[in-house]
Design a protein around this motif. Structure first.
Motif, PDB file in Angstrom:
ATOM      1  N   GLN A   9       0.851  -1.199   0.000  1.00  7.78           N
ATOM      2  CA  GLN A   9       0.000   0.000   0.000  1.00  7.78           C
ATOM      3  C   GLN A   9       0.882   1.243   0.000  1.00  7.78           C
ATOM      4  OE1 GLN A   9      -2.328  -0.786   3.706  1.00  7.78           O
ATOM      5  NE2 GLN A   9      -4.092  -0.977   2.343  1.00  7.78           N
ATOM      6  N   LYS A  10       0.649   2.129  -0.965  1.00  5.69           N
ATOM      7  CA  LYS A  10       1.425   3.378  -1.021  1.00  5.69           C
ATOM      8  C   LYS A  10       0.523   4.565  -0.694  1.00  5.69           C
ATOM      9  CE  LYS A  10       2.792   7.201  -3.402  1.00  5.69           C
ATOM     10  NZ  LYS A  10       2.087   8.202  -4.208  1.00  5.69           N
ATOM     11  N   PHE A  11       1.002   5.470   0.127  1.00  6.44           N
ATOM     12  CA  PHE A  11       0.219   6.650   0.496  1.00  6.44           C
ATOM     13  C   PHE A  11       0.950   7.918   0.072  1.00  6.44           C
ATOM     14  CE2 PHE A  11      -1.136   3.215   3.207  1.00  6.44           C
ATOM     15  CZ  PHE A  11      -2.523   3.344   3.185  1.00  6.44           C
ATOM     16  N   ARG A 154      10.594  13.060  -9.146  1.00  2.00           N
ATOM     17  CA  ARG A 154       9.329  13.453  -8.523  1.00  2.00           C
ATOM     18  C   ARG A 154       8.254  12.386  -8.751  1.00  2.00           C
ATOM     19  NH1 ARG A 154       9.178  18.529  -6.325  1.00  2.00           N
ATOM     20  NH2 ARG A 154       7.685  17.423  -5.008  1.00  2.00           N
ATOM     21  N   GLY A 155       7.520  12.118  -7.694  1.00  3.16           N
ATOM     22  CA  GLY A 155       6.490  11.085  -7.780  1.00  3.16           C
ATOM     23  C   GLY A 155       7.055   9.678  -7.614  1.00  3.16           C
ATOM     24  N   GLY A 156       8.332   9.600  -7.242  1.00  2.00           N
ATOM     25  CA  GLY A 156       9.046   8.316  -7.236  1.00  2.00           C
ATOM     26  C   GLY A 156       8.554   7.277  -6.242  1.00  2.00           C
ATOM     27  N   SER A 157       7.749   7.684  -5.247  1.00  2.62           N
ATOM     28  CA  SER A 157       7.241   6.689  -4.296  1.00  2.62           C
ATOM     29  C   SER A 157       6.341   5.665  -4.987  1.00  2.62           C
ATOM     30  CB  SER A 157       6.460   7.357  -3.168  1.00  2.62           C
ATOM     31  OG  SER A 157       7.301   8.215  -2.466  1.00  2.62           O
ATOM     32  N   ASP A 158       5.687   6.095  -6.076  1.00  9.09           N
ATOM     33  CA  ASP A 158       4.867   5.144  -6.842  1.00  9.09           C
ATOM     34  C   ASP A 158       5.753   4.018  -7.375  1.00  9.09           C
ATOM     35  OD1 ASP A 158       2.713   6.883  -6.529  1.00  9.09           O
ATOM     36  OD2 ASP A 158       2.947   7.804  -8.500  1.00  9.09           O
ATOM     37  N   ALA A 159       6.936   4.398  -7.873  1.00  7.52           N
ATOM     38  CA  ALA A 159       7.854   3.399  -8.437  1.00  7.52           C
ATOM     39  C   ALA A 159       8.352   2.466  -7.332  1.00  7.52           C
ATOM     40  CB  ALA A 159       9.028   4.084  -9.128  1.00  7.52           C
ATOM     41  N   ALA A 212      -0.564  12.873 -16.858  1.00 12.30           N
ATOM     42  CA  ALA A 212      -1.455  12.476 -15.757  1.00 12.30           C
ATOM     43  C   ALA A 212      -0.600  12.072 -14.541  1.00 12.30           C
ATOM     44  CB  ALA A 212      -2.363  11.332 -16.187  1.00 12.30           C
ATOM     45  N   GLY A 213      -0.292  13.067 -13.710  1.00 13.02           N
ATOM     46  CA  GLY A 213       0.658  12.877 -12.607  1.00 13.02           C
ATOM     47  C   GLY A 213       0.179  11.948 -11.509  1.00 13.02           C
ATOM     48  N   VAL A 214      -1.016  11.403 -11.641  1.00 13.81           N
ATOM     49  CA  VAL A 214      -1.568  10.557 -10.589  1.00 13.81           C
ATOM     50  C   VAL A 214      -0.747   9.275 -10.396  1.00 13.81           C
ATOM     51  CG1 VAL A 214      -3.282   9.530 -12.159  1.00 13.81           C
ATOM     52  CG2 VAL A 214      -3.733   9.579  -9.699  1.00 13.81           C
TER      53      VAL A 214
HETATM   54 MG    MG Z   1       2.397  11.242  -6.833  1.00 13.27          MG
END
Ligand code: MG
Ligand code: ADP
Ligand code: ASP
Length: 405
Positions: A9-11, A154-159, A212-214
């Protein structure tokens, strides 16, 4: 390897912005535990703290070294991971946190834009086997050769989350964010945007890459490569969200309209039109890690031509430095930068078997007096570069034409 059910789970930042948000996050984690899952959690930095850390750095240094930048920014996620773990422990759930390097997230050496190469994950597995909730800081890793901490962009927690889910053989990866899932356009801009129930990795990859940065594009790549279902949903609303997977029931002609206003256009003009010129220009740009997007070479006049391309705004300074050198080396007339551009794209797997989609897009923009300066396509995407002042209007008219109608 694990017979048990495992979930990652990522927050995201908004989901962990303060202690009350962290309490809701803990509920989401405990819900899954109660359903019999082992849970690995990947938190982002709290709220906009990554941006705040960048501002602090810029107050003290015009050009901080990439190494110190990564030391600084990786601290953001460490704050969240420890607070969350303390809270879970106080609720009677055994939990501990690990930095990216402690979790064995091995990356390339490029600071600020490192790529995950391997996840050894020993301490994560040990924790799971004990039944602990393991919390792994998002957005960061470690390079073995340089022995340095790296960050993933940026946004790297998704990866981090999807790569961990793949490495651990998790059943799925849940990405909790501040919207209810992936929408047909950015729901913060387009009120009539609709939630997409399911979407393929290929379409999602095109959506992420075109603005789409989501979801970070690289996380979708991991999902596709290792076939990890990714579910995007809201932390605060109990909803089903969007599932990103290999195959879906119905392929729409256009699934979404995306925009990206964080790119700039460069033009190198008066370049001698000889074999090898494009190789020299884009070779030098790739050496400094430029993510060149669209490229247009004009028809040459008297063996002289212009080359235009777009690249992310954050790389503007570095690209300009390189263009200065190239322009001298190639005896070009000079270069120009246009910051007032944006890219608008339509994405849909159904486009492959439907003709006239691109021309309908151009006509819709034309009818609304929106000028197109560059075009690029893939089998499931059409993108146009337009003036940044037209972007919101373009988003509205294309969403109306292809989704709402
Ligand atoms: Mg993000
Ligand atoms: P997090 O901090 O949880 O990672 P992000 O800010 O990275 O969240 O991503 C969520 C944001 O992505 C939303 O607030 C929304 O404005 C934006 N976004 C852009 N395009 C889309 C889209 N097509 N669907 C959903 N969200 C989108
Ligand atoms: N904190 C990092 C960022 O703001 C990573 C992330 O949130 O995914 O970009």
């Amino acid at each position: 390897m694990f017979p048990m059910k495992l979930i990652v789970q990522k927050f995201g930042g908004t989901s962990v912005a303060d202690t009350s948000a962290l309490k809701i996050v803990a509920e989401r984690i405990i819900d899954r535990k109660k359903q019999g899952y082992e849970v690995v959690v990947v938190p982002s930095a709290m709220g906009s703290s990554t941006d705040e850390l960048i501002d602090l750095a810029n107050e003290l240094s015009a050009k901080p070294t990439p190494r110190e930048m990564d030391m600084l920014l990786s601290a953001g996620e460490r704050i969240t991971m420890s607070l969350l773990s303390m809270h879970l422990n106080s609720l009677g759930h055994s939990s501990f946190s690990l930095t990216g390097s402690q979790a064995g997230i091995i990356t390339t050496s490029r600071h600020g834009k490192a790529e995950i190469e391997e996840i050894s994950g020993e301490r994560v597995r040990e924790g799971i086997e004990r039944g602990d909730i393991v919390i792994v800081a998002g957005f960061q890793g470690f390079n073995r050769d340089t022995r340095e901490i790296t960050t993933l962009g940026r946004g790297g927690s998704d990866a981090t989350a999807v790569a961990l889910a793949a490495a651990l053989g998790a059943e799925k990866c849940e990405i909790f964010t501040d919207v209810e899932g992936v929408f047909t356009a950015d729901p913060r801009i387009i009120d009539s945007a609709k939630l997409i129930d399911e979407i393929t990795y290929d379409e999602m990859l095109e959506m992420s890459s075109s603005g789409a940065g989501v979801l970070m594009a690289r996380s979708v790549e991991f999902g596709r490569r290792y076939n990890v279902p990714i579910i995007v949903k809201s932390t605060f609303a109990n909803n089903k969200g969007t599932i990103v997977k290999e195959k879906i029931m119905e392929e729409a002609i256009v699934s979404g309209v995306t925009h990206n206003d964080k790119e700039v256009k460069f033009t190198l003009f008066g370049v001698p039109d000889q074999p090898g010129i494009a190789g020299t220009v884009f070779g030098s740009l790739s050496e400094i890690g430029t993510n060149v997007d669209m490229i247009v070479q004009n028809v040459s006049k008297e063996s002289i031509t212009d080359i235009s391309f777009t690249a992310p705004s954050e790389q503007q300074k570095d690209v300009e430095d390189t263009l200065k050198n190239i322009s001298k080396k190639l005896d070009a007339k000079g270069y120009d930068v246009d910051e007032n551009i944006a890219r608008i794209s339509i994405i849909g797997a159904g486009m492959k078997s439907e003709s006239g989609v691109a021309s309908k897009m151009f006509k819709t923009l034309g009818d609304n007096k929106i000028n197109i300066s560059m075009i690029s396509t893939s089998p499931i995407r059409v993108s146009c570069v337009i003036s940044s002042s037209d972007i919101e209007r373009a988003l509205n008219v294309l969403h109306e034409e292809f989704i709402t109608k």
